[in-house]
Scaffold this active site. Structure first.
Site, short mmCIF file in Angstrom:
data_model
loop_
_atom_site.label_atom_id
_atom_site.label_comp_id
_atom_site.label_asym_id
_atom_site.label_seq_id
_atom_site.Cartn_x
_atom_site.Cartn_y
_atom_site.Cartn_z
CB SER A 1 -0.89 0.02 1.25
OG SER A 1 -0.16 0.44 2.40
CG ASP A 2 1.36 5.78 -1.55
OD1 ASP A 2 2.36 5.95 -0.83
OD2 ASP A 2 1.14 6.45 -2.57
CB CYS A 3 2.78 6.27 3.35
SG CYS A 3 4.46 5.77 2.94
#
Length: 335
Positions: A271-273
């Site tokens: 996932s992105d942050c």
């Protein structure tokens, strides 16, 4: 020597041995990525007492010596003082150079694209790889192969522009240069943001990108497909937003049907942050941390950049996920 520590065995053999030794909590630790912003090196016994899968960012580090010291002490702790001795995968942003002060700074990706020279981009990525490794980084959260269609979107400079073919050629060149073919000086690339991550910057976390199947196939997916099937990219990162109604880090269509189904991707999905907590905070497709963690895991997101996966134990207790699903993600993370 335990089988999982034997470099003479295949990754599959070592992974199966390691998975068989791990507790459920240890598996979840390996699916978690911490974003490091502390100005000081923490007490790792308190910070990551039983291990951690991924660590990245180092946004407050002043120089490569600081980063290398942090990485050395972290990896020494993980290998020597945790039960299983699993080192972390350390990553940084690297589309225009490794993420520390002394590294070479290259033109932004949109300027790189103006060269129309994939070979040059590949040579640049080789330089980035060697400089990354000098600081202890083993993964680059690059290349960005999003397609820019709207100049109001605030991350256009990170992309190779609006052309799917050019983006595909430069993305493949970057991945091949970054990952290399050296048995020792290895690093992993991560193609992002899957997909479709382009729109007004002010709503990048909560907007819903709508695209027809034709536009997806002809415009937004070709560069990712090329990075997977031609360059063998190790990882793919999901976008913050929704695409055609599904959050990209919780999308069966993107992760299962297309990426792993049609394209036979065998790496890991990250996932992105903090994107997974957006499921209930911004997209409103779930209600709790547990539900968000479960949706991401069940649809195929292996690594959570953030802490939402620390709620997987509660999700398991609530019947939202199974131990087998957690184990499956851990296997992909190691192989």
């Amino acid at each position: 020597m335990e089988r999982y520590k034997n470099p003479g065995l295949s990754a599959e053999e070592r992974t199966q041995d390691l998975i068989g030794r791990m507790t459920l909590e240890q598996k979840i630790d390996q699916l978690t990525c911490l974003v490091t912003v502390e100005p000081e090196i923490p007490d790792f016994k308190k910070y990551v007492p039983s291990g951690i899968g991924h660590v990245g960012a180092f946004t407050t580090a002043a120089c490569v010596e600081d980063i290398a010291e942090y990485v050395f002490r972290l990896q020494k702790f993980l290998v020597e003082e945790t039960e299983l001795g699993i080192p972390a995968l350390i990553h940084c942003e690297a589309s225009a150079g490794a993420q520390f002060t002394e590294a070479d700074v290259f033109p932004s990706a949109i300027a790189q694209a103006s060269t129309f020279e994939p070979e040059l981009i590949g040579r640049m990525a080789e330089v980035i790889r060697r400089q990354m490794l000098g600081g202890g980084f083993r993964q680059a959260l690059s290349p960005v192969v999003d397609i820019t269609r709207d100049p109001r979107w605030g991350r256009g400079q990170e992309t190779y522009g609006e052309d799917p073919y050019l983006t595909s050629r430069l993305g493949v060149a970057y991945v091949e240069g970054l990952q290399g073919d050296d048995d020792v000086l290895k690093s992993a690339a991560c193609a992002k943001h899957f997909a479709v991550h382009s729109g007004p910057e002010a709503v990048r976390h909560e907007f819903n990108a709508t695209a027809t199947k034709k536009d997806m196939a002809e415009t937004y997916l070709p560069a990712f497909k090329a990075c997977v099937q031609e360059a063998g990219v190790e990882a793919v990162m999901g976008a913050y937003n929704r695409t055609n109604g599904e959050p990209c880090c919780g999308s069966k269509t993107l992760m299962q049907d297309i990426l792993r189904g049609e394209w036979k991707f065998e790496g890991h999905y990250v996932s992105d942050c903090w994107a997974i907590k957006d499921f209930h905070e911004r997209h409103m497709v779930t209600h709790t941390m547990e539900e968000s963690a479960a949706l991401a895991l069940k649809t195929g997101c292996d690594i959570n950049c953030g802490v939402t996966y620390l709620y997987l134990l509660k999700a398991l207790e609530q019947g939202l996920v199974t131990e087998e699903e957690i184990t499956e993600a851990a296997v992909r993370a190691f192989t």
